[in-house]
Write a protein that holds these residues in place. Structure first.
Motif, PDB file in Angstrom:
ATOM      1  N   THR A  25     -22.183   9.999   3.750  1.00  5.29           N
ATOM      2  CA  THR A  25     -21.045  10.283   2.881  1.00  5.29           C
ATOM      3  C   THR A  25     -20.197   9.032   2.684  1.00  5.29           C
ATOM      4  O   THR A  25     -19.842   8.355   3.638  1.00  5.29           O
ATOM      5  CB  THR A  25     -20.173  11.401   3.487  1.00  5.29           C
ATOM      6  OG1 THR A  25     -20.974  12.576   3.605  1.00  5.29           O
ATOM      7  CG2 THR A  25     -18.971  11.700   2.615  1.00  5.29           C
ATOM      8  N   PHE A  26     -19.906   8.744   1.426  1.00  6.77           N
ATOM      9  CA  PHE A  26     -19.061   7.608   1.072  1.00  6.77           C
ATOM     10  C   PHE A  26     -17.732   8.130   0.546  1.00  6.77           C
ATOM     11  O   PHE A  26     -17.705   9.065  -0.256  1.00  6.77           O
ATOM     12  CB  PHE A  26     -19.732   6.747  -0.004  1.00  6.77           C
ATOM     13  CG  PHE A  26     -20.963   6.065   0.491  1.00  6.77           C
ATOM     14  CD1 PHE A  26     -20.898   4.766   0.965  1.00  6.77           C
ATOM     15  CD2 PHE A  26     -22.186   6.725   0.502  1.00  6.77           C
ATOM     16  CE1 PHE A  26     -22.040   4.132   1.442  1.00  6.77           C
ATOM     17  CE2 PHE A  26     -23.326   6.095   0.977  1.00  6.77           C
ATOM     18  CZ  PHE A  26     -23.254   4.800   1.448  1.00  6.77           C
ATOM     19  N   VAL A  27     -16.638   7.532   0.989  1.00  4.39           N
ATOM     20  CA  VAL A  27     -15.308   7.930   0.542  1.00  4.39           C
ATOM     21  C   VAL A  27     -14.628   6.699  -0.046  1.00  4.39           C
ATOM     22  O   VAL A  27     -14.566   5.651   0.590  1.00  4.39           O
ATOM     23  CB  VAL A  27     -14.457   8.507   1.706  1.00  4.39           C
ATOM     24  CG1 VAL A  27     -13.070   8.882   1.218  1.00  4.39           C
ATOM     25  CG2 VAL A  27     -15.163   9.706   2.335  1.00  4.39           C
ATOM     26  N   VAL A  28     -14.131   6.836  -1.268  1.00  4.78           N
ATOM     27  CA  VAL A  28     -13.427   5.762  -1.962  1.00  4.78           C
ATOM     28  C   VAL A  28     -11.984   6.215  -2.167  1.00  4.78           C
ATOM     29  O   VAL A  28     -11.744   7.301  -2.690  1.00  4.78           O
ATOM     30  CB  VAL A  28     -14.073   5.470  -3.336  1.00  4.78           C
ATOM     31  CG1 VAL A  28     -13.304   4.392  -4.083  1.00  4.78           C
ATOM     32  CG2 VAL A  28     -15.536   5.096  -3.173  1.00  4.78           C
ATOM     33  N   ILE A  29     -11.042   5.382  -1.740  1.00  2.56           N
ATOM     34  CA  ILE A  29      -9.626   5.690  -1.919  1.00  2.56           C
ATOM     35  C   ILE A  29      -9.050   4.703  -2.925  1.00  2.56           C
ATOM     36  O   ILE A  29      -9.147   3.496  -2.736  1.00  2.56           O
ATOM     37  CB  ILE A  29      -8.869   5.613  -0.583  1.00  2.56           C
ATOM     38  CG1 ILE A  29      -9.463   6.629   0.402  1.00  2.56           C
ATOM     39  CG2 ILE A  29      -7.373   5.858  -0.793  1.00  2.56           C
ATOM     40  CD1 ILE A  29      -8.918   6.518   1.797  1.00  2.56           C
ATOM     41  N   GLU A  30      -8.496   5.243  -3.995  1.00  2.00           N
ATOM     42  CA  GLU A  30      -7.888   4.413  -5.041  1.00  2.00           C
ATOM     43  C   GLU A  30      -6.384   4.662  -5.051  1.00  2.00           C
ATOM     44  O   GLU A  30      -5.956   5.810  -5.066  1.00  2.00           O
ATOM     45  CB  GLU A  30      -8.450   4.775  -6.412  1.00  2.00           C
ATOM     46  CG  GLU A  30      -9.917   4.503  -6.582  1.00  2.00           C
ATOM     47  CD  GLU A  30     -10.384   4.897  -7.964  1.00  2.00           C
ATOM     48  OE1 GLU A  30     -10.304   4.051  -8.869  1.00  2.00           O
ATOM     49  OE2 GLU A  30     -10.794   6.053  -8.129  1.00  2.00           O
ATOM     50  N   GLU A  31      -5.622   3.587  -5.050  1.00  2.00           N
ATOM     51  CA  GLU A  31      -4.173   3.699  -5.165  1.00  2.00           C
ATOM     52  C   GLU A  31      -3.796   3.383  -6.611  1.00  2.00           C
ATOM     53  O   GLU A  31      -4.120   2.318  -7.127  1.00  2.00           O
ATOM     54  CB  GLU A  31      -3.499   2.750  -4.189  1.00  2.00           C
ATOM     55  CG  GLU A  31      -3.817   3.109  -2.744  1.00  2.00           C
ATOM     56  CD  GLU A  31      -3.126   2.202  -1.763  1.00  2.00           C
ATOM     57  OE1 GLU A  31      -1.896   2.323  -1.620  1.00  2.00           O
ATOM     58  OE2 GLU A  31      -3.822   1.375  -1.161  1.00  2.00           O
ATOM     59  N   ILE A  32      -3.136   4.325  -7.261  1.00  2.00           N
ATOM     60  CA  ILE A  32      -2.855   4.244  -8.687  1.00  2.00           C
ATOM     61  C   ILE A  32      -1.372   3.958  -8.911  1.00  2.00           C
ATOM     62  O   ILE A  32      -0.504   4.700  -8.443  1.00  2.00           O
ATOM     63  CB  ILE A  32      -3.235   5.570  -9.391  1.00  2.00           C
ATOM     64  CG1 ILE A  32      -4.653   6.022  -9.028  1.00  2.00           C
ATOM     65  CG2 ILE A  32      -3.048   5.443 -10.896  1.00  2.00           C
ATOM     66  CD1 ILE A  32      -5.740   5.070  -9.426  1.00  2.00           C
ATOM     67  N   ASP A  33      -1.086   2.875  -9.635  1.00  2.00           N
ATOM     68  CA  ASP A  33       0.295   2.568 -10.016  1.00  2.00           C
ATOM     69  C   ASP A  33       0.783   3.603 -11.023  1.00  2.00           C
ATOM     70  O   ASP A  33       0.010   4.082 -11.860  1.00  2.00           O
ATOM     71  CB  ASP A  33       0.387   1.174 -10.644  1.00  2.00           C
ATOM     72  CG  ASP A  33       0.171   0.072  -9.635  1.00  2.00           C
ATOM     73  OD1 ASP A  33       0.668   0.193  -8.504  1.00  2.00           O
ATOM     74  OD2 ASP A  33      -0.508  -0.915  -9.983  1.00  2.00           O
ATOM     75  N   THR A  34       2.072   3.929 -10.977  1.00  4.16           N
ATOM     76  CA  THR A  34       2.594   4.961 -11.882  1.00  4.16           C
ATOM     77  C   THR A  34       2.488   4.565 -13.348  1.00  4.16           C
ATOM     78  O   THR A  34       2.427   5.443 -14.204  1.00  4.16           O
ATOM     79  CB  THR A  34       4.059   5.302 -11.559  1.00  4.16           C
ATOM     80  OG1 THR A  34       4.831   4.103 -11.573  1.00  4.16           O
ATOM     81  CG2 THR A  34       4.188   5.979 -10.215  1.00  4.16           C
ATOM     82  N   ASP A  35       2.430   3.278 -13.652  1.00  2.00           N
ATOM     83  CA  ASP A  35       2.277   2.891 -15.057  1.00  2.00           C
ATOM     84  C   ASP A  35       0.823   2.990 -15.524  1.00  2.00           C
ATOM     85  O   ASP A  35       0.525   2.717 -16.681  1.00  2.00           O
ATOM     86  CB  ASP A  35       2.844   1.492 -15.318  1.00  2.00           C
ATOM     87  CG  ASP A  35       2.168   0.407 -14.510  1.00  2.00           C
ATOM     88  OD1 ASP A  35       1.448   0.722 -13.550  1.00  2.00           O
ATOM     89  OD2 ASP A  35       2.380  -0.766 -14.836  1.00  2.00           O
ATOM     90  N   ASN A  36      -0.078   3.451 -14.658  1.00  4.47           N
ATOM     91  CA  ASN A  36      -1.489   3.596 -15.015  1.00  4.47           C
ATOM     92  C   ASN A  36      -1.950   5.048 -15.072  1.00  4.47           C
ATOM     93  O   ASN A  36      -3.138   5.326 -14.982  1.00  4.47           O
ATOM     94  CB  ASN A  36      -2.365   2.830 -14.008  1.00  4.47           C
ATOM     95  CG  ASN A  36      -2.229   1.345 -14.162  1.00  4.47           C
ATOM     96  OD1 ASN A  36      -1.950   0.847 -15.245  1.00  4.47           O
ATOM     97  ND2 ASN A  36      -2.404   0.625 -13.087  1.00  4.47           N
TER      98      ASN A  36
ATOM     99  N   PRO B 274       0.826  -1.205   0.000  1.00  2.00           N
ATOM    100  CA  PRO B 274       0.000   0.000   0.000  1.00  2.00           C
ATOM    101  C   PRO B 274       0.861   1.256   0.000  1.00  2.00           C
ATOM    102  O   PRO B 274       1.949   1.266   0.572  1.00  2.00           O
ATOM    103  CB  PRO B 274      -0.818  -0.115   1.285  1.00  2.00           C
ATOM    104  CG  PRO B 274      -0.090  -1.086   2.138  1.00  2.00           C
ATOM    105  CD  PRO B 274       0.696  -1.976   1.226  1.00  2.00           C
ATOM    106  N   SER B 275       0.385   2.305  -0.650  1.00  2.00           N
ATOM    107  CA  SER B 275       1.144   3.552  -0.688  1.00  2.00           C
ATOM    108  C   SER B 275       0.856   4.418   0.529  1.00  2.00           C
ATOM    109  O   SER B 275       1.640   5.293   0.868  1.00  2.00           O
ATOM    110  CB  SER B 275       0.835   4.329  -1.956  1.00  2.00           C
ATOM    111  OG  SER B 275      -0.542   4.612  -2.036  1.00  2.00           O
ATOM    112  N   ILE B 276      -0.283   4.176   1.170  1.00  2.00           N
ATOM    113  CA  ILE B 276      -0.615   4.903   2.385  1.00  2.00           C
ATOM    114  C   ILE B 276      -1.075   3.902   3.444  1.00  2.00           C
ATOM    115  O   ILE B 276      -1.571   2.832   3.126  1.00  2.00           O
ATOM    116  CB  ILE B 276      -1.685   5.989   2.139  1.00  2.00           C
ATOM    117  CG1 ILE B 276      -2.963   5.403   1.547  1.00  2.00           C
ATOM    118  CG2 ILE B 276      -1.151   7.075   1.234  1.00  2.00           C
ATOM    119  CD1 ILE B 276      -4.078   6.403   1.368  1.00  2.00           C
ATOM    120  N   THR B 277      -0.891   4.284   4.682  1.00  2.00           N
ATOM    121  CA  THR B 277      -1.224   3.382   5.782  1.00  2.00           C
ATOM    122  C   THR B 277      -2.725   3.384   6.072  1.00  2.00           C
ATOM    123  O   THR B 277      -3.453   4.286   5.638  1.00  2.00           O
ATOM    124  CB  THR B 277      -0.484   3.794   7.060  1.00  2.00           C
ATOM    125  OG1 THR B 277      -1.003   5.068   7.493  1.00  2.00           O
ATOM    126  CG2 THR B 277       1.024   3.881   6.843  1.00  2.00           C
TER     127      THR B 277
END
Length: 78
Positions: A47-58, A18-21
């Motif tokens: 309220t809904f919160v969605v966190i997406e971790e994006i790879d640099t190749d994307n 993961p990029s963030i804890t």
């Protein structure tokens, strides 16, 4: 029902890690929800919160894959 999407790049992390804890994610969720409550009067429970971790190749920048863009920029300023 507000939906907030937060996209975070996975830069500087090991592939698959993961990029963030979990604590940072919880803080993002809490802060985003409280912002919508304070500014728009939206209840926290709606309220809904969605966190997406994006790879640099994307992802890209300046019409190029981000790594290529950075390489070219570094070559120009190098």
């Amino acid at each position: 029902m507000p939906i907030v999407t937060i996209q975070v790049t996975r830069e500087g992390t090991t592939p698959g890690a993961p990029s963030i804890t979990a604590e940072e994610k919880a803080a993002l969720i809490k802060g985003s929800s409280e912002l919508l409550r304070d500014v728009l009067g939206k209840p926290l429970e709606s309220t809904f919160v969605v966190i997406e971790e994006i790879d640099t190749d994307n992802w890209g920048w300046g019409g190029l894959p981000v790594q290529e863009f950075r390489h070219r920029r570094a070559a120009r300023t190098g």
